[in-house]
Design a protein around this motif. Structure first.
Motif, short mmCIF file in Angstrom:
data_model
loop_
_atom_site.label_atom_id
_atom_site.label_comp_id
_atom_site.label_asym_id
_atom_site.label_seq_id
_atom_site.Cartn_x
_atom_site.Cartn_y
_atom_site.Cartn_z
N ALA A 83 0.83 -1.21 0.00
CA ALA A 83 0.00 0.00 0.00
C ALA A 83 0.86 1.26 0.00
O ALA A 83 0.58 2.22 -0.73
N PHE A 84 1.91 1.27 0.83
CA PHE A 84 2.76 2.45 0.90
C PHE A 84 3.41 2.75 -0.44
O PHE A 84 3.46 3.90 -0.88
N GLY A 85 3.91 1.71 -1.11
CA GLY A 85 4.54 1.91 -2.41
C GLY A 85 3.56 2.45 -3.44
O GLY A 85 3.85 3.41 -4.18
N ALA A 86 2.36 1.85 -3.49
CA ALA A 86 1.38 2.25 -4.50
C ALA A 86 0.85 3.67 -4.25
O ALA A 86 0.75 4.48 -5.18
N VAL A 87 0.51 3.97 -3.00
CA VAL A 87 -0.01 5.30 -2.67
C VAL A 87 1.08 6.36 -2.88
O VAL A 87 0.80 7.48 -3.35
N ALA A 178 -1.13 4.89 4.68
CA ALA A 178 -0.12 5.49 3.79
C ALA A 178 -0.45 6.95 3.48
O ALA A 178 0.44 7.81 3.48
N LEU A 179 -1.73 7.24 3.23
CA LEU A 179 -2.13 8.63 2.99
C LEU A 179 -1.80 9.51 4.19
O LEU A 179 -1.34 10.65 4.04
N GLN A 180 -2.04 8.97 5.39
CA GLN A 180 -1.73 9.72 6.62
C GLN A 180 -0.23 9.97 6.74
O GLN A 180 0.20 11.08 7.04
N ARG A 181 0.56 8.92 6.52
CA ARG A 181 2.01 9.06 6.68
C ARG A 181 2.62 10.00 5.66
O ARG A 181 3.62 10.67 5.95
N LEU A 182 2.04 10.05 4.48
CA LEU A 182 2.54 10.93 3.42
C LEU A 182 1.98 12.35 3.54
O LEU A 182 2.35 13.22 2.75
N ARG A 183 1.05 12.53 4.50
CA ARG A 183 0.36 13.82 4.65
C ARG A 183 -0.26 14.24 3.31
O ARG A 183 -0.16 15.40 2.89
N SER A 184 -0.88 13.28 2.66
CA SER A 184 -1.40 13.49 1.32
C SER A 184 -2.77 14.18 1.35
O SER A 184 -3.57 13.98 2.27
N MET A 329 15.51 -5.29 1.24
CA MET A 329 14.07 -5.18 1.51
C MET A 329 13.82 -4.74 2.96
O MET A 329 12.73 -4.96 3.49
N SER A 330 14.79 -4.15 3.59
CA SER A 330 14.63 -3.73 4.99
C SER A 330 13.58 -2.63 5.10
O SER A 330 13.31 -1.89 4.13
N SER A 331 13.00 -2.48 6.28
CA SER A 331 11.99 -1.43 6.50
C SER A 331 12.58 -0.05 6.24
O SER A 331 11.91 0.82 5.68
N ASN A 332 13.82 0.16 6.64
CA ASN A 332 14.46 1.46 6.40
C ASN A 332 14.57 1.78 4.93
O ASN A 332 14.38 2.91 4.50
N SER A 333 14.87 0.74 4.12
CA SER A 333 14.98 0.94 2.68
C SER A 333 13.61 1.21 2.05
O SER A 333 13.44 2.15 1.26
N ALA A 335 10.94 2.34 3.46
CA ALA A 335 10.33 3.57 3.96
C ALA A 335 10.73 4.80 3.14
O ALA A 335 10.07 5.85 3.23
N LYS A 336 11.77 4.69 2.34
CA LYS A 336 12.18 5.79 1.47
C LYS A 336 11.21 5.98 0.31
O LYS A 336 11.19 7.04 -0.33
N GLY A 337 10.41 4.95 0.04
CA GLY A 337 9.42 5.03 -1.02
C GLY A 337 10.00 4.78 -2.39
O GLY A 337 11.22 4.75 -2.58
N PRO A 338 9.13 4.56 -3.40
CA PRO A 338 9.59 4.38 -4.77
C PRO A 338 10.37 5.61 -5.25
O PRO A 338 10.14 6.73 -4.77
N GLN A 339 11.26 5.38 -6.18
CA GLN A 339 12.16 6.46 -6.63
C GLN A 339 11.96 6.84 -8.10
O GLN A 339 12.74 7.62 -8.65
N TYR A 340 10.91 6.32 -8.73
CA TYR A 340 10.65 6.64 -10.14
C TYR A 340 9.21 6.27 -10.47
O TYR A 340 8.56 5.51 -9.75
N LEU A 341 8.72 6.84 -11.56
CA LEU A 341 7.38 6.55 -12.08
C LEU A 341 7.53 5.86 -13.43
O LEU A 341 7.84 6.52 -14.44
N ARG A 342 7.36 4.55 -13.46
CA ARG A 342 7.58 3.77 -14.67
C ARG A 342 6.29 3.65 -15.47
O ARG A 342 5.32 3.04 -15.03
#
Length: 410
Positions: A83-87, A178-184, A329-333, A335-342
């Motif tokens: 969910a976090f990645g997709a949102v 995810a919306l909450q965490r991203l303050r979206s 695949m660590s949580s820290n990694s 949590a940085k979120g996706p890095q591109y829009l493919r």
């Protein structure tokens, strides 16, 4: 130009998905739609029946304007990171106003306030989940009970626990978190699932069936058996793919490369892979000699316990097959979120959205992967190559299709 985001797998696209698409546009009033689509391997750890390109074709035929790929490192994950990645991708476009997803109840009455409580995962919640796991619960059950225990009202506790026993409620909750965490500012909507349950293995309605039931019909009979439950363009796409030897794909399509790894890797090597936890590396090695036909299905059946869900085990095998390590695949990694829009595909309206995104997007827009470099993108290319290598008719162009072909344009 209002735009609704939807998060999908379309494995394959069926009449229930058409209903979701139409209702999403209706209740949000959106003019355009962006779909975040999983690649070759899906959230529950299984390979897709047909390729991401074929599923993009179906999405565009239905009317979706722009299809963006969910990176593999987020696609093959429990609900939280999926969910976090997709949102995060929808947020990064800068053009999405709303998000619409399906749930069993079709209401956000309990989910919204719960998501606000869970957006910051407290140490007490983690400890409660850990305590419940130590009692022998699997993770989904432990999470639902721990979430319910946040309420002081015993009736509400029961409602929350019951709610989160249903997979679409769990996924919907994590979209909201995810919306909450991203303050979206993206506004969430939900619609009820119609007629077929998420896990229903056989159709119970004349025109609506779960994707699980439809895949079973296709794999055990043929794609024509699915005709009452899918739009005509899904049938046409499956016919084209199967005639070309690009499906149907199932876990057994990967039996040989997966078993090769399981048989040749030591326990100390297996434990390095993501989701190989709590001694599962020893359980795999212990049970392999007793798997009668050495099929993936039989292996999963042998590994299954009350503690380890079928989905957890499938994801583990997918990570082993694709060499996904715990470190990457660590949580820290994540949590940085996706890095591109493919970009996977778009129509004329999608092309207009792309022009707008060039001004609003907070991440690089990837049209041609060979022009970009990122470890997650490398994993996407590798997953697509591994997937294509399981086709019935091997074709080097198909194996490296991600390198050669631009997004699909309608």
């Amino acid at each position: 130009m209002s735009t609704v985001g939807i998060i999908v797998e379309y494995n394959p696209l069926h009449n229930g998905h058409v209903h979701h698409y139409n209702r999403a546009k209706e209740i949000t009033g959106a003019e355009h739609t962006i779909a975040i689509l999983s690649g070759p391997f899906l959230q529950r750890g299984e390979p897709a029946l047909i390729s991401k390109y074929a599923r993009t074709d179906m999405a565009l035929a239905m009317g979706v304007d722009l299809v963006i790929e969910l990176p593999t490192v987020y696609a093959v994950q429990p609900a939280e990171w999926f969910a976090f990645g997709a949102v995060s991708l929808l947020e990064a476009t800068g053009v999405v106003d709303s998000l619409c997803f399906g749930t069993e109840s079709g209401t956000l009455e309990l989910l919204l306030p719960l998501s606000r409580k869970l957006a910051t995962e407290s140490e007490s919640l983690k400890q409660e989940i850990s305590r419940l796991l130590n009692l022998g619960m699997n993770y989904p059950t432990a999470y639902s009970v721990a979430a319910g225990n946040l309420s002081n009202d015993p009736f509400e506790q029961e409602d929350i626990i019951s709610l989160l026993q249903q997979p679409n409620h769990t996924l919907g909750l994590h979209y909201l978190i995810a919306l909450q965490r991203l303050r979206s500012d993206i506004v969430p909507y939900t619609i009820p699932r119609e007629s077929a349950g998420y896990h229903d293995s056989t159709p119970s309605n004349s025109s609506i069936a779960s994707a699980t039931a439809i895949r079973r019909l296709v794999l055990e009979q043929d794609f024509q058996a699915a005709a009452p439950y899918v739009p005509s363009y899904t049938i046409d796409t499956m016919r084209k793919e199967f005639d070309a030897g690009r499906g149907p794909i199932s876990w057994e399509s990967f039996r040989q490369p997966l078993m090769h790894q399981l048989l040749t890797q030591s326990t100390s090597e297996l434990v390095q892979f993501h989701e190989v936890t709590e001694g599962l590396e020893y359980r795999i090695k212990k049970l392999l000699p007793s798997v009668v036909n050495l099929t993936v299905r039989d292996l999963l059946h042998s590994l299954k316990t009350k503690r380890y869900t079928h989905t957890k085990l499938q994801r583990m095998l997918a990570h082993i097959l694709l060499h996904h390590t715990k470190q990457e695949m660590s949580s820290n990694s994540l949590a940085k979120g996706p890095q591109y829009l493919r970009m996977l595909g778009f129509n004329h309206n999608g092309q207009q959205l792309l022009k707008q995104m060039k001004k609003t997007a907070s991440l690089p827009i990837v049209v041609k992967p060979s022009n970009h470099s990122h470890s997650h993108l490398e994993r996407d290319l590798q997953a697509s190559a591994v997937y294509a290598n399981a086709y019935h008719h091997l074709n080097n162009r198909e194996t490296f299709r991600d390198f050669f072909e631009p997004p699909i344009r309608v």
